[in-house]
Each structure stands twice: as structure tokens, then as C-alpha cells.
Motif scaffolding. Structure first.
Motif, PDB file in Angstrom:
ATOM      1  N   VAL A 150      -1.628   3.490  26.041  1.00 25.07           N
ATOM      2  CA  VAL A 150      -0.557   4.437  25.771  1.00 25.07           C
ATOM      3  C   VAL A 150      -0.473   4.653  24.269  1.00 25.07           C
ATOM      4  O   VAL A 150      -0.431   3.706  23.492  1.00 25.07           O
ATOM      5  N   ILE A 151      -0.473   5.925  23.899  1.00 21.03           N
ATOM      6  CA  ILE A 151      -0.335   6.298  22.493  1.00 21.03           C
ATOM      7  C   ILE A 151       1.047   6.906  22.331  1.00 21.03           C
ATOM      8  O   ILE A 151       1.389   7.880  23.002  1.00 21.03           O
ATOM      9  N   HIS A 152       1.872   6.348  21.458  1.00 22.64           N
ATOM     10  CA  HIS A 152       3.199   6.898  21.176  1.00 22.64           C
ATOM     11  C   HIS A 152       3.038   7.951  20.085  1.00 22.64           C
ATOM     12  O   HIS A 152       2.796   7.639  18.922  1.00 22.64           O
ATOM     13  N   ILE A 153       3.141   9.210  20.496  1.00 29.28           N
ATOM     14  CA  ILE A 153       2.846  10.310  19.595  1.00 29.28           C
ATOM     15  C   ILE A 153       4.062  10.695  18.759  1.00 29.28           C
ATOM     16  O   ILE A 153       3.971  10.845  17.552  1.00 29.28           O
ATOM     17  N   GLY A 154       5.192  10.900  19.392  1.00 31.91           N
ATOM     18  CA  GLY A 154       6.404  11.208  18.652  1.00 31.91           C
ATOM     19  C   GLY A 154       6.507  12.634  18.148  1.00 31.91           C
ATOM     20  O   GLY A 154       7.202  12.896  17.182  1.00 31.91           O
ATOM     21  N   LEU A 155       5.821  13.596  18.761  1.00 35.17           N
ATOM     22  CA  LEU A 155       5.920  15.001  18.378  1.00 35.17           C
ATOM     23  C   LEU A 155       6.335  15.828  19.595  1.00 35.17           C
ATOM     24  O   LEU A 155       5.523  16.512  20.198  1.00 35.17           O
ATOM     25  N   GLU A 181       0.144  24.497  25.583  1.00 36.09           N
ATOM     26  CA  GLU A 181      -1.285  24.624  25.289  1.00 36.09           C
ATOM     27  C   GLU A 181      -1.771  23.460  24.422  1.00 36.09           C
ATOM     28  O   GLU A 181      -2.862  22.932  24.624  1.00 36.09           O
ATOM     29  N   GLN A 182      -0.958  23.074  23.448  1.00 36.26           N
ATOM     30  CA  GLN A 182      -1.331  21.958  22.579  1.00 36.26           C
ATOM     31  C   GLN A 182      -1.326  20.643  23.344  1.00 36.26           C
ATOM     32  O   GLN A 182      -2.186  19.790  23.113  1.00 36.26           O
ATOM     33  N   LYS A 219       2.463  26.821   7.467  1.00 39.76           N
ATOM     34  CA  LYS A 219       3.120  28.053   7.928  1.00 39.76           C
ATOM     35  C   LYS A 219       4.550  28.115   7.395  1.00 39.76           C
ATOM     36  O   LYS A 219       5.015  29.154   6.975  1.00 39.76           O
ATOM     37  N   ALA A 220       5.246  26.968   7.439  1.00 37.59           N
ATOM     38  CA  ALA A 220       6.622  26.919   6.962  1.00 37.59           C
ATOM     39  C   ALA A 220       6.695  27.209   5.465  1.00 37.59           C
ATOM     40  O   ALA A 220       7.598  27.887   4.995  1.00 37.59           O
ATOM     41  N   ARG A 241      -2.333  15.355  13.295  1.00 38.69           N
ATOM     42  CA  ARG A 241      -2.118  15.558  11.857  1.00 38.69           C
ATOM     43  C   ARG A 241      -2.476  16.987  11.462  1.00 38.69           C
ATOM     44  O   ARG A 241      -1.785  17.602  10.646  1.00 38.69           O
ATOM     45  N   GLU A 242      -3.559  17.516  12.043  1.00 38.28           N
ATOM     46  CA  GLU A 242      -3.938  18.898  11.774  1.00 38.28           C
ATOM     47  C   GLU A 242      -2.845  19.860  12.222  1.00 38.28           C
ATOM     48  O   GLU A 242      -2.505  20.799  11.503  1.00 38.28           O
ATOM     49  N   ILE A 243      -2.301  19.624  13.406  1.00 36.23           N
ATOM     50  CA  ILE A 243      -1.219  20.475  13.923  1.00 36.23           C
ATOM     51  C   ILE A 243      -0.006  20.398  13.003  1.00 36.23           C
ATOM     52  O   ILE A 243       0.599  21.417  12.661  1.00 36.23           O
ATOM     53  N   ALA A 244       0.342  19.187  12.573  1.00 35.27           N
ATOM     54  CA  ALA A 244       1.490  19.011  11.672  1.00 35.27           C
ATOM     55  C   ALA A 244       1.235  19.725  10.342  1.00 35.27           C
ATOM     56  O   ALA A 244       2.136  20.380   9.805  1.00 35.27           O
TER      57      ALA A 244
END
Length: 110
Positions: free
Chosen positions: A6-11, A17-18, A105-106, A96-99
Motif C-alpha cells: 500500500v502506497i499512501h499517496i495523499g493527493l 483519468e490520472q 499552471k497556478a 511529483r510531475e503532476i504536482a
């Protein structure tokens, strides 16, 4: 041999889609790692299942079932552990790439 990680992603704000992309990425990395180490004929059965649970945090659960014939000299536990670690690293890099994409963008908005 069956193993679950289990990976705790937190996003929790990832799009559907992602989420699908993340699960598919983990599966592809695991299968590639197994077949980089073993010939296709050395694998009796392989099954990789990913589940994404979205609550307060985002958890990616990965189940790997790998069966090899008894004459194949390989430490299946170690091979699956390595595959899970590679999947974890690939998922982490993609997140990390998505973040970074979101942050860029922000910052680009006036």
C-alpha cells in the motif's frame, strides 16, 4: 506467491483519468520488471491488481500474484518486492510531475 503493498499517496484531488493512469503505470512497471528478470516461459501465472482508495488520503493498493514452475531458480518474494519498489518509485515520480504541472499552471495564471 501473493504480495500486497500500500502506497499512501495523499493527493485526493487527482482526476479520474490520472487515477487510472497511476494504477496502469504501477501495473506496467511490475510486469516489465518480472519479464526483465524471467523468460515468458518461466512464468506460469502473473496477476497484478491495483485498487485506489480515496478517503482523507489517496491509497494505491497493489496485489501481485506470481507463479513460476518449481524448476525455475528464482526468489519470487525478492523479485516481487523489487517490482513493488520500482512501481512505488515510478508512481512517486509521476505524482511529483503532476504536482509540478499544477504548480506551474497556478503560477502562470495572472
Amino acid at each position: 506467491m501473493e504480495k500486497t503493498g500500500v502506497i499512501h499517496i495523499g493527493l485526493p484531488e487527482l482526476s479520474e483519468e490520472q487515477l487510472i493512469e497511476i494504477g496502469e503505470l504501477a501495473q506496467k512497471v511490475i510486469i516489465k520488471h518480472v519479464f526483465d528478470a524471467l523468460n515468458r516461459s518461466d512464468v506460469k501465472d502473473i496477476e497484478v491488481t491495483t485498487r485506489i482508495n480515496r478517503d482523507e488520503t489517496l491509497d494505491l493498493e497493489i496485489e501481485v500474484y506470481l507463479e513460476v514452475p518449481v524448476f525455475v531458480k528464482v526468489n519470487v518474494d525478492a523479485l516481487v518486492e523489487e517490482a513493488l519498489e520500482k512501481a512505488y518509485n515510478a508512481v512517486e515520480r509521476r505524482l511529483r510531475e503532476i504536482a509540478d504541472e499544477r504548480q506551474n499552471k497556478a503560477q502562470a495564471l495572472p
